[in-house]
Design a protein around this motif. Sequence first.
Motif, PDB file in Angstrom:
ATOM      1  N   THR A  60       0.932  -1.324   0.140  1.00 57.59           N
ATOM      2  CA  THR A  60      -0.139  -0.052   0.009  1.00 57.59           C
ATOM      3  C   THR A  60       0.927   1.379   0.109  1.00 57.59           C
ATOM      4  O   THR A  60       1.865   1.190   0.819  1.00 57.59           O
ATOM      5  CB  THR A  60      -0.842   0.033   1.294  1.00 57.59           C
ATOM      6  OG1 THR A  60      -1.724  -1.145   1.457  1.00 57.59           O
ATOM      7  CG2 THR A  60      -1.862   1.236   1.148  1.00 57.59           C
ATOM      8  N   LEU A  61       0.511   2.151  -0.772  1.00 57.55           N
ATOM      9  CA  LEU A  61       1.179   3.709  -0.637  1.00 57.55           C
ATOM     10  C   LEU A  61       1.029   4.383   0.447  1.00 57.55           C
ATOM     11  O   LEU A  61      -0.229   4.658   0.835  1.00 57.55           O
ATOM     12  CB  LEU A  61       0.909   4.109  -2.324  1.00 57.55           C
ATOM     13  CG  LEU A  61       1.309   3.673  -3.730  1.00 57.55           C
ATOM     14  CD1 LEU A  61       0.634   4.464  -4.499  1.00 57.55           C
ATOM     15  CD2 LEU A  61       2.755   3.456  -3.522  1.00 57.55           C
ATOM     16  N   LEU A  62       1.907   4.991   1.018  1.00 60.88           N
ATOM     17  CA  LEU A  62       1.766   5.673   2.109  1.00 60.88           C
ATOM     18  C   LEU A  62       1.149   7.191   1.864  1.00 60.88           C
ATOM     19  O   LEU A  62       0.399   7.560   2.582  1.00 60.88           O
ATOM     20  CB  LEU A  62       3.170   5.944   2.948  1.00 60.88           C
ATOM     21  CG  LEU A  62       3.789   4.709   3.469  1.00 60.88           C
ATOM     22  CD1 LEU A  62       4.912   4.735   4.262  1.00 60.88           C
ATOM     23  CD2 LEU A  62       2.651   3.867   4.468  1.00 60.88           C
ATOM     24  N   GLU A  63       1.569   7.681   0.804  1.00 63.24           N
ATOM     25  CA  GLU A  63       1.122   8.963   0.242  1.00 63.24           C
ATOM     26  C   GLU A  63       0.718   8.774  -1.200  1.00 63.24           C
ATOM     27  O   GLU A  63       1.392   9.283  -2.008  1.00 63.24           O
ATOM     28  CB  GLU A  63       2.163   9.904   0.377  1.00 63.24           C
ATOM     29  CG  GLU A  63       2.629  10.160   1.921  1.00 63.24           C
ATOM     30  CD  GLU A  63       3.542  11.320   1.945  1.00 63.24           C
ATOM     31  OE1 GLU A  63       3.307  12.378   1.631  1.00 63.24           O
ATOM     32  OE2 GLU A  63       4.463  11.192   2.745  1.00 63.24           O
ATOM     33  N   PRO A  64      -0.643   8.214  -1.615  1.00 63.59           N
ATOM     34  CA  PRO A  64      -0.844   8.079  -2.761  1.00 63.59           C
ATOM     35  C   PRO A  64      -0.922   9.401  -3.528  1.00 63.59           C
ATOM     36  O   PRO A  64      -0.810   9.172  -4.850  1.00 63.59           O
ATOM     37  CB  PRO A  64      -2.380   7.310  -2.729  1.00 63.59           C
ATOM     38  CG  PRO A  64      -2.699   7.267  -1.194  1.00 63.59           C
ATOM     39  CD  PRO A  64      -1.272   7.609  -0.372  1.00 63.59           C
TER      40      PRO A  64
END
Length: 171
Positions: A58-62
């Motif tokens: 999962t991207l932390l800061e999409p």
Amino acid sequence: MSTPGCDTERHEHLQTLYQDYNGWLRGWLRKRLNNSADAADLAQDTFVRVLLARTSGTLLEPRRYLATIARGLVIDLYRRRSLEQAYLEALALRPEVHAPSAEARALIFDSLMAIDRMLDGLGARTRQIFLAVQLDGLTYEKTAERLGVSVTTVRKHLASALMHCLLLDEA
């Protein structure tokens, strides 16, 4: 090697990312481009890049991640349009009888874009030396004299530029 479970998780993650941020990204791009069609195209291209990146987890800061990719695509769009405009202006200066066919224009433009991408990957001094030797036809000695560097420096930078070209060609 990926397993079916990992591929399913990744697919679900990408689907959620697209659903959650596609509208936001199109709006972000529309503000910068003042063009809904270009914004939609670049948003789609951004998600294609994400898909091809094969990132996991999962991207932390999409938003930041998507904006960074989209910003690069906006720069590419403006660069392409600028180069295309310069090419069309140069064509307009030629007599009609010497104008290339539509197919030849497309091939020439594709070549210009490839050259632009290659030159963009070089440092300023390396690019300057490469163009002096390859475009202006200067000898190593004349190039060194013009730029106030040694012949060894010219050779070093030219070798670096040619290696860069070869690596891009293989990629």
